[in-house]
Write an enzyme that holds these catalytic residues in place. Structure first.
Site, short mmCIF file in Angstrom:
data_model
loop_
_atom_site.label_atom_id
_atom_site.label_comp_id
_atom_site.label_asym_id
_atom_site.label_seq_id
_atom_site.Cartn_x
_atom_site.Cartn_y
_atom_site.Cartn_z
N GLY A 11 -2.56 12.13 5.13
CA GLY A 11 -1.39 11.19 4.77
C GLY A 11 -0.06 11.65 5.18
N HIS A 65 3.19 14.06 0.51
CA HIS A 65 2.70 15.54 0.23
C HIS A 65 3.71 16.58 0.31
CE1 HIS A 65 -1.40 14.14 -0.15
NE2 HIS A 65 -1.51 13.69 1.03
N HIS A 106 0.76 -1.28 -0.23
CA HIS A 106 0.02 0.00 0.01
C HIS A 106 0.85 1.42 -0.03
CE1 HIS A 106 -3.94 2.12 1.47
NE2 HIS A 106 -3.21 2.92 0.88
N ASP A 146 0.87 2.69 3.72
CA ASP A 146 0.16 3.83 3.38
C ASP A 146 0.79 5.16 3.25
OD1 ASP A 146 -2.10 5.22 2.11
OD2 ASP A 146 -3.02 5.52 4.33
N HIS A 192 -5.70 -0.30 5.46
CA HIS A 192 -5.32 0.53 6.84
C HIS A 192 -6.62 0.72 7.90
CE1 HIS A 192 -7.67 3.16 4.40
NE2 HIS A 192 -6.80 3.56 3.46
N ASN A 247 -4.92 6.33 -7.26
CA ASN A 247 -5.38 7.69 -7.24
C ASN A 247 -4.53 8.51 -7.50
OD1 ASN A 247 -3.85 6.98 -4.86
ND2 ASN A 247 -5.13 8.41 -3.56
N HIS A 305 -10.65 1.01 0.64
CA HIS A 305 -10.44 2.07 1.63
C HIS A 305 -11.78 2.10 2.38
CE1 HIS A 305 -9.43 6.32 2.59
NE2 HIS A 305 -10.68 6.20 2.56
#
Ligand SMILES: [Zn+2]
Length: 462
Positions: free
Chosen positions: A355, A340, A64, A336, A236, A98, A183
Protein backbone atom coordinates in the site's frame (compact mmCIF):
# COMPACT_ATOMS: atom_id res chain seq x y z
CA UNK A 1 -22.46 30.69 9.00
CA UNK A 2 -20.94 33.11 6.50
CA UNK A 3 -22.23 33.48 2.97
CA UNK A 4 -19.78 32.90 0.13
CA UNK A 5 -20.05 33.78 -3.57
CA UNK A 6 -17.69 32.04 -6.00
CA UNK A 7 -17.57 34.08 -9.19
CA UNK A 8 -16.44 33.38 -12.72
CA UNK A 9 -15.32 29.76 -12.42
CA UNK A 10 -15.98 26.88 -14.80
CA UNK A 11 -18.77 25.22 -12.85
CA UNK A 12 -18.99 21.49 -13.62
CA UNK A 13 -21.80 19.53 -11.96
CA UNK A 14 -22.28 16.21 -13.77
CA UNK A 15 -25.36 15.33 -11.66
CA UNK A 16 -27.16 18.27 -13.29
CA UNK A 17 -25.32 18.07 -16.63
CA UNK A 18 -23.96 21.55 -16.02
CA UNK A 19 -20.68 22.80 -17.50
CA UNK A 20 -20.63 26.58 -17.74
CA UNK A 21 -18.74 29.66 -16.69
CA UNK A 22 -20.93 30.98 -13.92
CA UNK A 23 -21.32 31.73 -10.20
CA UNK A 24 -22.08 29.63 -7.12
CA UNK A 25 -23.66 31.12 -4.00
CA UNK A 26 -23.37 29.32 -0.67
CA UNK A 27 -25.11 30.26 2.56
CA UNK A 28 -26.05 28.54 5.82
CA UNK A 29 -23.87 25.60 4.81
CA UNK A 30 -25.98 24.84 1.73
CA UNK A 31 -25.77 25.51 -2.00
CA UNK A 32 -28.23 28.40 -2.40
CA UNK A 33 -27.95 29.17 -6.09
CA UNK A 34 -25.89 28.26 -9.14
CA UNK A 35 -26.01 30.34 -12.31
CA UNK A 36 -26.58 33.90 -13.34
CA UNK A 37 -28.92 34.71 -10.45
CA UNK A 38 -26.41 33.48 -7.84
CA UNK A 39 -24.81 36.93 -7.63
CA UNK A 40 -28.24 38.61 -7.31
CA UNK A 41 -29.16 36.37 -4.40
CA UNK A 42 -25.93 37.06 -2.52
CA UNK A 43 -26.24 39.79 0.11
CA UNK A 44 -23.83 42.70 -0.06
CA UNK A 45 -21.82 41.49 2.91
CA UNK A 46 -21.26 37.99 1.47
CA UNK A 47 -17.64 37.00 1.06
CA UNK A 48 -16.67 37.01 -2.61
CA UNK A 49 -14.03 34.80 -4.17
CA UNK A 50 -13.03 35.24 -7.80
CA UNK A 51 -12.25 31.82 -9.25
CA UNK A 52 -11.72 32.74 -12.89
CA UNK A 53 -9.73 30.13 -14.76
CA UNK A 54 -10.51 27.51 -12.10
CA UNK A 55 -12.93 24.58 -12.01
CA UNK A 56 -15.71 24.61 -9.40
CA UNK A 57 -17.35 21.23 -8.81
CA UNK A 58 -19.21 19.21 -6.16
CA UNK A 59 -16.85 18.24 -3.34
CA UNK A 60 -14.80 15.23 -4.38
CA UNK A 61 -15.55 11.87 -2.75
CA UNK A 62 -12.97 9.11 -2.23
CA UNK A 63 -14.78 5.90 -1.39
CA UNK A 64 -11.68 3.84 -0.58
CA UNK A 65 -9.46 5.22 2.17
CA UNK A 66 -7.69 3.68 5.17
CA UNK A 67 -7.76 6.13 8.08
CA UNK A 68 -6.24 3.56 10.48
CA UNK A 69 -8.45 4.38 13.49
CA UNK A 70 -8.95 2.62 15.79
CA UNK A 71 -5.68 1.01 16.73
CA UNK A 72 -3.11 2.04 14.11
CA UNK A 73 -2.68 5.72 14.87
CA UNK A 74 1.08 5.61 14.32
CA UNK A 75 0.23 5.32 10.60
CA UNK A 76 -2.65 7.82 10.34
CA UNK A 77 -5.41 9.40 12.43
CA UNK A 78 -8.81 10.81 11.59
CA UNK A 79 -7.25 14.27 11.95
CA UNK A 80 -4.23 13.69 9.67
CA UNK A 81 -6.09 11.52 7.16
CA UNK A 82 -8.86 14.05 6.68
CA UNK A 83 -6.27 16.86 6.47
CA UNK A 84 -4.55 15.00 3.62
CA UNK A 85 -7.93 14.48 1.96
CA UNK A 86 -8.82 18.18 2.19
CA UNK A 87 -5.41 19.04 0.75
CA UNK A 88 -6.16 16.74 -2.17
CA UNK A 89 -9.52 18.43 -2.81
CA UNK A 90 -11.71 15.82 -1.09
CA UNK A 91 -14.73 16.75 1.02
CA UNK A 92 -15.86 13.19 1.81
CA UNK A 93 -14.02 9.93 2.33
CA UNK A 94 -15.21 6.41 3.02
CA UNK A 95 -12.99 4.55 5.47
CA UNK A 96 -12.26 0.83 5.40
CA UNK A 97 -12.88 -1.53 8.34
CA UNK A 98 -9.50 -3.33 8.48
CA UNK A 99 -8.51 -1.51 11.63
CA UNK A 100 -7.48 -2.91 14.99
CA UNK A 101 -9.97 -4.05 16.17
CA UNK A 102 -11.87 -4.36 12.89
CA UNK A 103 -15.01 -2.29 12.33
CA UNK A 104 -17.31 -5.32 12.56
CA UNK A 105 -19.81 -4.21 15.19
CA UNK A 106 -22.13 -1.27 15.89
CA UNK A 107 -20.05 0.01 18.83
CA UNK A 108 -16.91 0.52 16.75
CA UNK A 109 -18.93 2.20 13.99
CA UNK A 110 -20.36 4.61 16.58
CA UNK A 111 -16.87 5.29 17.95
CA UNK A 112 -15.44 6.17 14.53
CA UNK A 113 -18.40 8.32 13.58
CA UNK A 114 -18.16 10.25 16.85
CA UNK A 115 -14.40 10.73 16.61
CA UNK A 116 -14.63 11.72 12.95
CA UNK A 117 -17.21 14.38 13.80
CA UNK A 118 -14.86 15.78 16.47
CA UNK A 119 -11.46 15.44 14.80
CA UNK A 120 -12.09 15.13 11.08
CA UNK A 121 -12.16 18.30 8.99
CA UNK A 122 -14.20 16.67 6.18
CA UNK A 123 -17.06 14.15 6.05
CA UNK A 124 -16.12 10.61 6.98
CA UNK A 125 -18.41 7.73 6.01
CA UNK A 126 -17.79 4.33 7.54
CA UNK A 127 -17.90 0.83 6.09
CA UNK A 128 -18.44 -2.28 8.16
CA UNK A 129 -16.90 -5.71 7.77
CA UNK A 130 -18.56 -8.55 5.86
CA UNK A 131 -17.17 -11.14 8.28
CA UNK A 132 -16.30 -11.01 11.97
CA UNK A 133 -12.71 -9.86 12.41
CA UNK A 134 -12.40 -9.96 8.59
CA UNK A 135 -11.64 -13.63 9.10
CA UNK A 136 -13.98 -14.83 6.36
CA UNK A 137 -15.56 -17.47 8.59
CA UNK A 138 -18.67 -16.01 10.17
CA UNK A 139 -20.86 -13.12 9.02
CA UNK A 140 -20.64 -9.79 10.85
CA UNK A 141 -24.00 -8.45 12.19
CA UNK A 142 -24.92 -6.73 8.94
CA UNK A 143 -28.29 -5.34 10.11
CA UNK A 144 -26.71 -3.88 13.23
CA UNK A 145 -23.93 -2.32 11.16
CA UNK A 146 -26.52 -0.74 8.88
CA UNK A 147 -28.43 0.67 11.85
CA UNK A 148 -25.16 2.07 13.20
CA UNK A 149 -24.72 3.97 9.94
CA UNK A 150 -22.32 2.11 7.65
CA UNK A 151 -22.65 2.94 3.96
CA UNK A 152 -21.40 -0.44 2.67
CA UNK A 153 -19.83 -3.67 3.83
CA UNK A 154 -16.39 -4.91 2.80
CA UNK A 155 -13.58 -7.09 4.13
CA UNK A 156 -11.05 -4.90 2.28
CA UNK A 157 -7.49 -6.02 2.80
CA UNK A 158 -9.01 -9.48 2.93
CA UNK A 159 -11.40 -11.35 0.65
CA UNK A 160 -14.11 -13.81 1.68
CA UNK A 161 -12.97 -17.09 0.08
CA UNK A 162 -16.02 -19.15 0.99
CA UNK A 163 -18.47 -18.53 -1.86
CA UNK A 164 -21.45 -19.63 0.19
CA UNK A 165 -20.60 -17.18 2.98
CA UNK A 166 -20.25 -14.44 0.36
CA UNK A 167 -23.63 -15.40 -1.06
CA UNK A 168 -25.24 -15.08 2.42
CA UNK A 169 -23.53 -11.72 2.89
CA UNK A 170 -24.97 -10.53 -0.43
CA UNK A 171 -28.46 -11.70 0.53
CA UNK A 172 -28.33 -9.80 3.85
CA UNK A 173 -26.79 -6.75 2.19
CA UNK A 174 -29.61 -6.67 -0.33
CA UNK A 175 -32.23 -6.89 2.43
CA UNK A 176 -30.62 -3.88 4.12
CA UNK A 177 -29.99 -2.06 0.83
CA UNK A 178 -26.23 -1.97 1.38
CA UNK A 179 -23.70 -2.34 -1.41
CA UNK A 180 -21.02 -5.00 -0.95
CA UNK A 181 -17.51 -3.81 -1.79
CA UNK A 182 -14.94 -6.50 -2.45
CA UNK A 183 -11.16 -6.70 -2.49
CA UNK A 184 -10.85 -9.35 -5.19
CA UNK A 185 -8.11 -11.85 -4.31
CA UNK A 186 -8.19 -15.62 -4.57
CA UNK A 187 -5.86 -16.84 -1.82
CA UNK A 188 -5.11 -20.20 -3.42
CA UNK A 189 -3.90 -18.57 -6.64
CA UNK A 190 -2.09 -15.65 -5.04
CA UNK A 191 -0.55 -17.47 -2.04
CA UNK A 192 2.26 -15.21 -0.84
CA UNK A 193 2.81 -13.29 -4.08
CA UNK A 194 4.31 -9.82 -3.63
CA UNK A 195 4.27 -8.41 -7.18
CA UNK A 196 2.57 -9.03 -10.54
CA UNK A 197 3.41 -12.50 -11.89
CA UNK A 198 5.17 -11.90 -15.18
CA UNK A 199 8.51 -11.07 -16.77
CA UNK A 200 9.68 -8.72 -14.01
CA UNK A 201 8.79 -11.03 -11.12
CA UNK A 202 10.95 -13.68 -12.80
CA UNK A 203 13.84 -11.28 -13.42
CA UNK A 204 13.70 -9.90 -9.88
CA UNK A 205 13.18 -13.27 -8.20
CA UNK A 206 10.03 -12.15 -6.39
CA UNK A 207 6.96 -14.32 -5.86
CA UNK A 208 4.21 -13.57 -8.37
CA UNK A 209 0.58 -12.44 -7.74
CA UNK A 210 -1.13 -13.49 -10.99
CA UNK A 211 -3.88 -11.47 -12.68
CA UNK A 212 -6.09 -14.55 -12.51
CA UNK A 213 -6.05 -14.21 -8.72
CA UNK A 214 -8.14 -11.07 -9.14
CA UNK A 215 -10.16 -12.11 -12.20
CA UNK A 216 -11.48 -15.31 -10.60
CA UNK A 217 -13.07 -13.31 -7.78
CA UNK A 218 -14.43 -10.64 -10.14
CA UNK A 219 -16.13 -13.47 -12.07
CA UNK A 220 -17.41 -14.97 -8.79
CA UNK A 221 -18.83 -11.57 -7.80
CA UNK A 222 -20.61 -11.16 -11.13
CA UNK A 223 -22.28 -14.55 -10.65
CA UNK A 224 -23.29 -13.74 -7.07
CA UNK A 225 -24.61 -10.28 -8.00
CA UNK A 226 -26.70 -12.00 -10.64
CA UNK A 227 -27.87 -14.71 -8.25
CA UNK A 228 -28.74 -12.49 -5.31
CA UNK A 229 -29.52 -9.11 -6.89
CA UNK A 230 -27.11 -7.44 -4.46
CA UNK A 231 -24.97 -4.54 -5.67
CA UNK A 232 -21.36 -5.71 -5.68
CA UNK A 233 -18.57 -3.21 -6.19
CA UNK A 234 -15.12 -4.56 -7.13
CA UNK A 235 -12.38 -2.57 -5.48
CA UNK A 236 -9.07 -1.32 -6.95
CA UNK A 237 -9.19 -3.24 -10.26
CA UNK A 238 -5.76 -3.88 -11.72
CA UNK A 239 -6.07 -6.55 -14.43
CA UNK A 240 -7.21 -6.42 -18.06
CA UNK A 241 -9.32 -9.55 -17.62
CA UNK A 242 -11.29 -7.94 -14.78
CA UNK A 243 -12.25 -5.04 -17.03
CA UNK A 244 -13.40 -7.39 -19.79
CA UNK A 245 -15.53 -9.41 -17.33
CA UNK A 246 -17.10 -6.28 -15.90
CA UNK A 247 -17.82 -4.82 -19.33
CA UNK A 248 -19.62 -7.95 -20.45
CA UNK A 249 -21.62 -8.30 -17.21
CA UNK A 250 -22.73 -4.68 -17.21
CA UNK A 251 -24.04 -5.11 -20.74
CA UNK A 252 -26.32 -7.82 -19.36
CA UNK A 253 -27.53 -5.50 -16.59
CA UNK A 254 -25.81 -7.27 -13.68
CA UNK A 255 -25.63 -4.94 -10.63
CA UNK A 256 -21.83 -4.94 -10.61
CA UNK A 257 -19.44 -1.98 -10.58
CA UNK A 258 -15.75 -1.24 -10.27
CA UNK A 259 -13.17 1.32 -9.25
CA UNK A 260 -9.60 2.11 -10.28
CA UNK A 261 -6.69 3.82 -8.51
CA UNK A 262 -4.16 6.19 -10.14
CA UNK A 263 -1.13 4.01 -9.34
CA UNK A 264 -2.62 1.15 -11.35
CA UNK A 265 -3.24 3.30 -14.42
CA UNK A 266 0.02 5.30 -14.18
CA UNK A 267 2.71 2.83 -13.13
CA UNK A 268 3.55 -0.74 -14.16
CA UNK A 269 5.41 -3.69 -12.67
CA UNK A 270 8.58 -2.47 -14.39
CA UNK A 271 8.75 0.21 -11.68
CA UNK A 272 9.69 -2.50 -9.16
CA UNK A 273 12.85 -3.05 -11.24
CA UNK A 274 13.90 0.56 -10.65
CA UNK A 275 13.47 3.89 -12.40
CA UNK A 276 15.82 3.21 -15.32
CA UNK A 277 13.86 0.09 -16.30
CA UNK A 278 10.53 1.93 -15.92
CA UNK A 279 11.47 5.07 -17.87
CA UNK A 280 13.17 3.04 -20.60
CA UNK A 281 9.87 1.58 -21.75
CA UNK A 282 6.56 1.71 -19.87
CA UNK A 283 7.29 5.18 -18.45
CA UNK A 284 8.06 6.57 -21.88
CA UNK A 285 4.52 6.00 -23.09
CA UNK A 286 2.93 7.53 -19.98
CA UNK A 287 1.57 10.67 -21.59
CA UNK A 288 2.49 13.77 -23.48
CA UNK A 289 2.22 15.87 -20.34
CA UNK A 290 5.09 14.11 -18.73
CA UNK A 291 7.91 16.58 -18.28
CA UNK A 292 11.64 15.96 -18.34
CA UNK A 293 11.57 16.48 -14.57
CA UNK A 294 9.65 13.25 -14.12
CA UNK A 295 12.09 11.33 -16.27
CA UNK A 296 14.90 12.37 -13.96
CA UNK A 297 13.11 11.04 -10.90
CA UNK A 298 15.14 8.05 -9.79
CA UNK A 299 14.42 5.17 -7.46
CA UNK A 300 16.21 1.88 -6.82
CA UNK A 301 14.92 -1.58 -7.67
CA UNK A 302 12.91 -3.29 -4.92
CA UNK A 303 11.63 0.10 -3.68
CA UNK A 304 8.77 -0.86 -1.35
CA UNK A 305 6.79 2.27 -2.27
CA UNK A 306 5.93 0.35 -5.43
CA UNK A 307 4.49 -2.59 -3.48
CA UNK A 308 0.72 -2.61 -3.32
CA UNK A 309 -2.16 -5.07 -3.31
CA UNK A 310 -3.28 -5.77 -5.98
CA UNK A 311 0.15 -5.17 -7.49
CA UNK A 312 1.23 -2.86 -10.30
CA UNK A 313 0.66 -4.84 -13.48
CA UNK A 314 1.83 -4.88 -17.10
CA UNK A 315 1.54 -2.02 -19.59
CA UNK A 316 -1.26 -3.99 -21.26
CA UNK A 317 -3.24 -4.12 -18.02
CA UNK A 318 -2.62 -0.41 -17.42
CA UNK A 319 -4.00 0.32 -20.89
CA UNK A 320 -7.08 -1.86 -20.24
CA UNK A 321 -7.84 0.01 -17.00
CA UNK A 322 -7.59 3.33 -18.85
CA UNK A 323 -9.90 2.00 -21.57
CA UNK A 324 -12.36 0.79 -18.94
CA UNK A 325 -12.38 4.24 -17.37
CA UNK A 326 -12.81 5.92 -20.74
CA UNK A 327 -15.73 3.76 -21.91
CA UNK A 328 -17.56 3.89 -18.57
CA UNK A 329 -17.01 0.26 -17.55
CA UNK A 330 -15.22 1.59 -14.43
CA UNK A 331 -17.36 4.38 -12.92
CA UNK A 332 -15.38 5.31 -9.84
CA UNK A 333 -11.91 6.73 -9.18
CA UNK A 334 -10.37 6.41 -5.72
CA UNK A 335 -6.99 6.27 -3.99
CA UNK A 336 -6.88 3.19 -1.74
CA UNK A 337 -4.93 5.61 0.53
CA UNK A 338 -2.98 3.13 2.68
CA UNK A 339 -0.54 4.84 5.05
CA UNK A 340 2.32 2.89 6.66
CA UNK A 341 5.19 4.03 8.90
CA UNK A 342 8.68 4.44 7.43
CA UNK A 343 10.07 1.70 9.65
CA UNK A 344 7.47 -0.73 8.32
CA UNK A 345 8.26 0.03 4.66
CA UNK A 346 12.05 0.22 5.12
CA UNK A 347 12.54 -3.55 5.01
CA UNK A 348 13.11 -6.15 2.29
CA UNK A 349 10.45 -6.12 -0.45
CA UNK A 350 9.04 -9.48 0.70
CA UNK A 351 8.39 -8.24 4.22
CA UNK A 352 7.05 -4.74 3.56
CA UNK A 353 3.31 -4.11 3.96
CA UNK A 354 1.26 -3.48 0.81
CA UNK A 355 0.00 0.00 0.00
CA UNK A 356 0.77 3.65 -0.59
CA UNK A 357 -0.75 6.99 0.39
CA UNK A 358 -2.74 8.63 -2.38
CA UNK A 359 -5.18 11.33 -1.31
CA UNK A 360 -2.93 14.23 -2.29
CA UNK A 361 -1.89 12.94 -5.72
CA UNK A 362 -4.99 11.24 -7.10
CA UNK A 363 -6.68 14.27 -8.64
CA UNK A 364 -3.51 15.29 -10.51
CA UNK A 365 -2.64 11.77 -11.70
CA UNK A 366 -6.23 11.17 -12.85
CA UNK A 367 -6.27 14.47 -14.75
CA UNK A 368 -2.90 13.66 -16.32
CA UNK A 369 -3.77 10.16 -17.45
CA UNK A 370 -7.39 10.76 -18.47
CA UNK A 371 -8.18 14.42 -19.21
CA UNK A 372 -4.87 15.91 -20.34
CA UNK A 373 -4.42 12.92 -22.66
CA UNK A 374 -7.93 13.59 -24.04
CA UNK A 375 -9.19 10.12 -23.15
CA UNK A 376 -12.02 11.51 -21.04
CA UNK A 377 -13.83 14.87 -21.00
CA UNK A 378 -13.41 16.76 -17.71
CA UNK A 379 -17.08 16.39 -16.62
CA UNK A 380 -16.81 12.59 -16.97
CA UNK A 381 -13.74 12.55 -14.74
CA UNK A 382 -15.51 14.70 -12.15
CA UNK A 383 -18.51 12.33 -12.24
CA UNK A 384 -16.20 9.45 -11.21
CA UNK A 385 -15.22 11.46 -8.11
CA UNK A 386 -18.68 12.85 -7.25
CA UNK A 387 -22.08 11.69 -8.45
CA UNK A 388 -21.02 8.12 -9.27
CA UNK A 389 -19.66 7.18 -5.82
CA UNK A 390 -22.53 9.11 -4.18
CA UNK A 391 -25.11 7.08 -6.12
CA UNK A 392 -23.38 3.78 -5.47
CA UNK A 393 -23.37 4.36 -1.70
CA UNK A 394 -26.66 6.32 -1.47
CA UNK A 395 -24.86 9.39 -0.10
CA UNK A 396 -26.67 12.73 -0.24
CA UNK A 397 -23.54 14.24 -1.75
CA UNK A 398 -21.90 14.75 -5.09
CA UNK A 399 -24.03 17.55 -6.53
CA UNK A 400 -24.34 21.34 -6.60
CA UNK A 401 -28.16 21.24 -6.68
CA UNK A 402 -29.79 24.05 -4.71
CA UNK A 403 -30.34 22.87 -1.15
CA UNK A 404 -27.48 20.35 -1.21
CA UNK A 405 -24.74 20.47 1.42
CA UNK A 406 -22.22 23.12 0.39
CA UNK A 407 -19.35 20.69 -0.22
CA UNK A 408 -17.40 22.26 -3.05
CA UNK A 409 -13.96 21.70 -4.58
CA UNK A 410 -12.16 24.42 -6.51
CA UNK A 411 -9.20 23.20 -8.54
CA UNK A 412 -6.80 24.30 -11.24
CA UNK A 413 -6.60 21.51 -13.84
CA UNK A 414 -3.48 23.01 -15.41
CA UNK A 415 -1.42 23.98 -12.36
CA UNK A 416 2.00 22.34 -12.46
CA UNK A 417 3.55 21.44 -9.16
CA UNK A 418 5.97 19.00 -7.60
CA UNK A 419 4.78 16.65 -4.87
CA UNK A 420 7.22 17.07 -1.97
CA UNK A 421 7.60 14.56 0.82
CA UNK A 422 7.93 17.31 3.44
CA UNK A 423 4.63 18.87 2.38
CA UNK A 424 2.30 15.89 2.88
CA UNK A 425 -0.43 16.30 5.49
CA UNK A 426 -0.66 12.54 5.98
CA UNK A 427 1.04 11.07 9.03
CA UNK A 428 2.81 8.63 6.71
CA UNK A 429 5.07 9.23 3.74
CA UNK A 430 4.89 5.96 1.77
CA UNK A 431 4.29 7.30 -1.71
CA UNK A 432 6.10 6.61 -5.00
CA UNK A 433 5.33 10.00 -6.58
CA UNK A 434 7.62 12.34 -4.62
CA UNK A 435 9.62 14.54 -6.94
CA UNK A 436 7.16 14.00 -9.78
CA UNK A 437 5.97 17.04 -11.64
CA UNK A 438 2.19 16.81 -11.60
CA UNK A 439 -0.45 18.76 -13.49
CA UNK A 440 -3.68 19.72 -11.75
CA UNK A 441 -4.19 20.71 -8.14
CA UNK A 442 -6.89 21.55 -5.62
CA UNK A 443 -7.01 25.25 -4.76
CA UNK A 444 -9.81 25.44 -2.17
CA UNK A 445 -11.79 22.75 -0.36
CA UNK A 446 -15.15 23.73 1.13
CA UNK A 447 -17.14 21.46 3.47
CA UNK A 448 -20.61 22.48 4.62
CA UNK A 449 -19.94 26.04 3.45
CA UNK A 450 -16.69 26.32 5.41
CA UNK A 451 -13.27 26.58 3.80
CA UNK A 452 -11.33 23.70 5.37
CA UNK A 453 -8.23 24.00 3.22
CA UNK A 454 -6.86 26.46 0.71
CA UNK A 455 -3.62 26.70 -1.18
CA UNK A 456 -3.36 30.37 -0.26
CA UNK A 457 -3.72 29.79 3.47
CA UNK A 458 -1.13 27.02 3.32
CA UNK A 459 1.37 29.29 1.55
CA UNK A 460 1.30 31.65 4.56
CA UNK A 461 2.81 29.80 7.54
CA UNK A 462 0.49 30.08 10.54
ZN1 LIG B 1 -7.90 -3.72 -0.84
Amino acid sequence: MAALLLTGGRVVDPANRLDAKTDVFISEGKITAVGTDAAKKAPRDAERMAVNGLVVCPGLIDLHVHLREPGQTSKETLATGTAAAARGGFTSVVCMPNTSPAIDNAGTVALIRERAAQQGIINVFVTGAISKGLAGEELAPIGGLKRAGVVAITDDGHCVQNNDLMRRACEYARMFDLPVMDHCQDYALVTDGVMHEGYWSTVLGLRGWPSAGEEVIVARNILLAELTGAKIHCQHLSAAGSVALLREAKKRGVPISGEACPHHFTLTDAAVAGSDKFWANDGKTLNSQLSALNLSREWPKYDTNFKMNPPLRSARDREAILEGLADGTIEVLCSDHAPHCDYEKEVEFDYAPFGITGLETELALSLMQLVHTKRLPLPDLIAKFTVNPARLLNLKKGTLSAGADADVTVFDPDAEWVFERAATASKSANNPFYGWKLKGRAVTTIVGGKIVWSEKAEAVPA
